[in-house]
Scaffold this motif. Structure first.
Motif, short mmCIF file in Angstrom:
data_model
loop_
_atom_site.label_atom_id
_atom_site.label_comp_id
_atom_site.label_asym_id
_atom_site.label_seq_id
_atom_site.Cartn_x
_atom_site.Cartn_y
_atom_site.Cartn_z
N VAL A 95 -23.55 38.23 74.40
CA VAL A 95 -24.26 36.96 74.46
C VAL A 95 -23.79 36.03 73.34
CG1 VAL A 95 -26.53 35.87 74.38
CG2 VAL A 95 -26.23 38.02 75.60
N ASN A 96 -23.48 36.56 72.17
CA ASN A 96 -23.00 35.72 71.06
C ASN A 96 -21.69 35.04 71.41
OD1 ASN A 96 -25.16 36.22 69.30
ND2 ASN A 96 -24.20 38.08 68.52
N ALA A 98 -22.42 32.29 73.79
CA ALA A 98 -23.13 31.18 73.16
C ALA A 98 -22.18 30.27 72.38
CB ALA A 98 -24.22 31.72 72.24
N GLU A 99 -21.11 30.83 71.84
CA GLU A 99 -20.14 30.04 71.08
C GLU A 99 -19.44 28.99 71.95
OE1 GLU A 99 -17.47 32.78 69.25
OE2 GLU A 99 -19.01 33.60 67.91
N THR A 109 -28.27 26.33 71.78
CA THR A 109 -28.62 27.47 70.94
C THR A 109 -28.32 28.79 71.65
OG1 THR A 109 -30.89 27.60 71.80
CG2 THR A 109 -30.50 26.14 69.89
N ARG A 110 -28.22 29.83 70.84
CA ARG A 110 -28.02 31.16 71.40
C ARG A 110 -29.20 31.52 72.28
NH1 ARG A 110 -29.38 36.19 71.40
NH2 ARG A 110 -27.91 37.90 71.34
N GLN A 111 -30.40 31.13 71.87
CA GLN A 111 -31.59 31.42 72.65
C GLN A 111 -31.52 30.77 74.04
OE1 GLN A 111 -35.26 30.11 70.89
NE2 GLN A 111 -36.52 31.22 72.35
N VAL A 147 -28.78 30.01 75.70
CA VAL A 147 -27.79 30.77 76.47
C VAL A 147 -28.40 32.10 76.92
CG1 VAL A 147 -25.54 31.94 76.37
CG2 VAL A 147 -25.81 29.66 75.38
N SER A 148 -29.17 32.74 76.06
CA SER A 148 -29.84 33.99 76.43
C SER A 148 -30.76 33.80 77.62
CB SER A 148 -30.64 34.55 75.25
OG SER A 148 -29.79 35.04 74.26
N GLU A 152 -25.43 45.31 70.54
CA GLU A 152 -24.88 44.25 71.39
C GLU A 152 -25.30 44.44 72.85
OE1 GLU A 152 -23.20 41.59 70.41
OE2 GLU A 152 -23.18 42.22 68.32
#
Length: 107
Positions: free
Chosen positions: A28-29, A32-33, A38-40, A42-43, A63
Motif C-alpha cells: 500500500v505504501n 500511495a507514493e 494520503t496513504r489513508q 489510498v488504503s 506489509e
C-alpha cells in the motif's frame, strides 16, 4: 451495499491502482507514493477494490501486498464483447466504403 467489478473501475484512482498492479504486486505504501493523496485515502481505495474482488491482500510481516485478481476483470471484458463486435462490424463497413472511394478515385 453490493460491490462488483464495475464499481471498482468506476473511479479513476481505482483504475490507476489496478493498472499499477498489472506488472507486479505492490504494498500500500508503494501505491500511495504514486498518488497525490494520503496513504489513508489510498488504503480506502484498496479496501474498496478488495471488496469488489478485483484485488487480494496478502500479509507479509507488517506489509500488506496487493495482488491483481485478473479473472474477476474478465466480467468487464465479457460485458464489452457485444460492443466490440458492433464496432468491428462498423469498421469493416467503413473499410469497404473507403476502398470503393479509393477505387473510384483511381478511375
Amino acid at each position: 451495499m453490493r460491490r462488483d467489478v464495475f464499481n471498482a473501475i468506476a473511479d479513476p484512482t481505482r483504475r490507476s491502482i489496478l493498472m499499477s498492479l498489472t506488472s507486479e504486486s505492490q504494498n500500500v505504501n508503494a501505491l500511495a507514493e504514486k498518488f497525490d493523496m494520503t496513504r489513508q485515502a489510498v488504503s480506502l481505495h484498496v479496501k474498496y477494490l478488495q471488496e469488489c474482488g478485483v484485488i487480494s491482500i496478502q500479509k507479509a510481516g507488517r506489509e500488506r501486498y496487493c495482488n491483481l485478481e485478473i479473472q474477476k476483470l474478465h466480467e468487464v471484458s465479457d460485458w464489452l464483447e457485444p460492443f466490440r463486435k458492433l464496432w468491428e462490424d462498423r469498421f469493416d463497413r467503413m473499410d469497404s466504403v473507403l476502398e470503393k472511394l479509393k477505387n473510384q478515385a483511381k478511375k
